[in-house]
Design a protein around this motif. Structure first.
Motif, PDB file in Angstrom:
ATOM      1  N   SER A   1       0.842  -1.195   0.000  1.00 53.54           N
ATOM      2  CA  SER A   1       0.000   0.000   0.000  1.00 53.54           C
ATOM      3  C   SER A   1       0.876   1.244   0.000  1.00 53.54           C
ATOM      4  CB  SER A   1      -0.902   0.023   1.249  1.00 53.54           C
ATOM      5  OG  SER A   1      -0.110   0.192   2.414  1.00 53.54           O
ATOM      6  N   TYR A   2       0.252   2.373  -0.261  1.00 53.52           N
ATOM      7  CA  TYR A   2       0.917   3.672  -0.175  1.00 53.52           C
ATOM      8  C   TYR A   2       1.472   3.860   1.234  1.00 53.52           C
ATOM      9  CZ  TYR A   2       1.410   8.767  -0.809  1.00 53.52           C
ATOM     10  OH  TYR A   2       1.890  10.055  -0.898  1.00 53.52           O
ATOM     11  N   GLU A   3       0.661   3.523   2.231  1.00 55.45           N
ATOM     12  CA  GLU A   3       1.048   3.698   3.629  1.00 55.45           C
ATOM     13  C   GLU A   3       2.247   2.831   3.991  1.00 55.45           C
ATOM     14  OE1 GLU A   3      -2.109   3.268   2.530  1.00 55.45           O
ATOM     15  OE2 GLU A   3      -2.820   5.312   2.929  1.00 55.45           O
ATOM     16  N   ALA A   4       2.286   1.609   3.461  1.00 56.93           N
ATOM     17  CA  ALA A   4       3.422   0.717   3.729  1.00 56.93           C
ATOM     18  C   ALA A   4       4.705   1.276   3.110  1.00 56.93           C
ATOM     19  CB  ALA A   4       3.136  -0.682   3.191  1.00 56.93           C
ATOM     20  N   ALA A   5       4.612   1.828   1.917  1.00 55.86           N
ATOM     21  CA  ALA A   5       5.780   2.429   1.264  1.00 55.86           C
ATOM     22  C   ALA A   5       6.263   3.639   2.051  1.00 55.86           C
ATOM     23  CB  ALA A   5       5.431   2.831  -0.168  1.00 55.86           C
ATOM     24  N   ARG A   6       5.317   4.426   2.530  1.00 52.02           N
ATOM     25  CA  ARG A   6       5.661   5.617   3.317  1.00 52.02           C
ATOM     26  C   ARG A   6       6.313   5.214   4.643  1.00 52.02           C
ATOM     27  NH1 ARG A   6       4.221   9.852   6.365  1.00 52.02           N
ATOM     28  NH2 ARG A   6       4.371  11.889   5.375  1.00 52.02           N
ATOM     29  N   ALA A   7       5.795   4.159   5.276  1.00 50.53           N
ATOM     30  CA  ALA A   7       6.368   3.661   6.526  1.00 50.53           C
ATOM     31  C   ALA A   7       7.819   3.204   6.310  1.00 50.53           C
ATOM     32  CB  ALA A   7       5.523   2.521   7.081  1.00 50.53           C
ATOM     33  N   TYR A   8       8.070   2.540   5.188  1.00 48.22           N
ATOM     34  CA  TYR A   8       9.440   2.129   4.853  1.00 48.22           C
ATOM     35  C   TYR A   8      10.336   3.355   4.718  1.00 48.22           C
ATOM     36  CZ  TYR A   8      13.237   1.256   1.546  1.00 48.22           C
ATOM     37  OH  TYR A   8      14.452   1.236   0.911  1.00 48.22           O
ATOM     38  N   TYR A   9       9.906   4.321   3.921  1.00 50.30           N
ATOM     39  CA  TYR A   9      10.752   5.484   3.644  1.00 50.30           C
ATOM     40  C   TYR A   9      11.108   6.232   4.931  1.00 50.30           C
ATOM     41  CZ  TYR A   9      12.698   9.705   1.752  1.00 50.30           C
ATOM     42  OH  TYR A   9      13.555  10.734   1.482  1.00 50.30           O
ATOM     43  N   PHE A  10      10.140   6.409   5.806  1.00 51.95           N
ATOM     44  CA  PHE A  10      10.364   7.187   7.026  1.00 51.95           C
ATOM     45  C   PHE A  10      10.825   6.330   8.209  1.00 51.95           C
ATOM     46  CE2 PHE A  10       7.707  10.128   4.588  1.00 51.95           C
ATOM     47  CZ  PHE A  10       8.526  11.251   4.650  1.00 51.95           C
ATOM     48  N   SER A  11      11.081   5.041   7.988  1.00 52.80           N
ATOM     49  CA  SER A  11      11.527   4.159   9.068  1.00 52.80           C
ATOM     50  C   SER A  11      12.937   4.554   9.528  1.00 52.80           C
ATOM     51  CB  SER A  11      11.545   2.709   8.585  1.00 52.80           C
ATOM     52  OG  SER A  11      12.604   2.508   7.654  1.00 52.80           O
ATOM     53  N   PRO A  12      13.258   4.258  10.783  1.00 49.99           N
ATOM     54  CA  PRO A  12      14.621   4.538  11.263  1.00 49.99           C
ATOM     55  C   PRO A  12      15.678   3.803  10.439  1.00 49.99           C
ATOM     56  CG  PRO A  12      13.192   3.883  13.091  1.00 49.99           C
ATOM     57  CD  PRO A  12      12.406   3.712  11.828  1.00 49.99           C
ATOM     58  N   GLU A  13      15.358   2.596  10.015  1.00 50.39           N
ATOM     59  CA  GLU A  13      16.321   1.806   9.235  1.00 50.39           C
ATOM     60  C   GLU A  13      16.632   2.472   7.899  1.00 50.39           C
ATOM     61  OE1 GLU A  13      14.004  -0.840  11.964  1.00 50.39           O
ATOM     62  OE2 GLU A  13      13.416   0.657  10.482  1.00 50.39           O
ATOM     63  N   TYR A  14      15.583   2.914   7.192  1.00 50.47           N
ATOM     64  CA  TYR A  14      15.837   3.520   5.888  1.00 50.47           C
ATOM     65  C   TYR A  14      16.378   4.939   6.017  1.00 50.47           C
ATOM     66  CZ  TYR A  14      15.738   4.701   1.033  1.00 50.47           C
ATOM     67  OH  TYR A  14      16.132   5.090  -0.216  1.00 50.47           O
ATOM     68  N   GLN A  15      15.978   5.664   7.035  1.00 53.52           N
ATOM     69  CA  GLN A  15      16.537   7.000   7.236  1.00 53.52           C
ATOM     70  C   GLN A  15      18.047   6.928   7.476  1.00 53.52           C
ATOM     71  OE1 GLN A  15      14.972  10.198   6.952  1.00 53.52           O
ATOM     72  NE2 GLN A  15      13.638   8.793   5.831  1.00 53.52           N
TER      73      GLN A  15
END
Length: 96
Positions: free
Chosen positions: A61-75
């Protein structure tokens, strides 16, 4: 529910550092249910300016992609990537 996509167009300026970023990003992708559809490969500019590195990531989902992007791991991965490349990252909702 429409899927979410992150589209990346990048010019890598420091391949060694970018490789470290890619390893960190890959681990975050696994954690957040990402399905990489495109990661580099042959490309051709049909209109406008192209970048040599193109990536398309699919999420449930859009929300899942956004959660990935803003996650501590990806940041943390982004902090590694910023000095290693120039480009654009876009989050897009897929069609139903």
């Amino acid at each position: 529910m429409p899927k979410g996509y992150i589209i990346v167009r990048m010019t890598v300026t420091d391949p060694d550092t970018y490789r470290d970023y890619a390893a960190m990003a890959s681990e975050a992708m696994r954690q957040y249910g990402c399905k990489p559809l495109v990661r580099g490969g042959r490309h051709e500019a049909l209109e406008g300016e192209a970048r040599p590195r193109n990536v398309v990531l699919e999420f449930d989902s859009y929300e899942a992609a956004r959660a990935y992007y803003f996650s501590p791991e990806y940041q943390a991965a982004i902090a590694k990537r910023r000095p290693a490349g120039i480009g654009e990252v876009v989050l897009v909702e897929g069609a139903d």
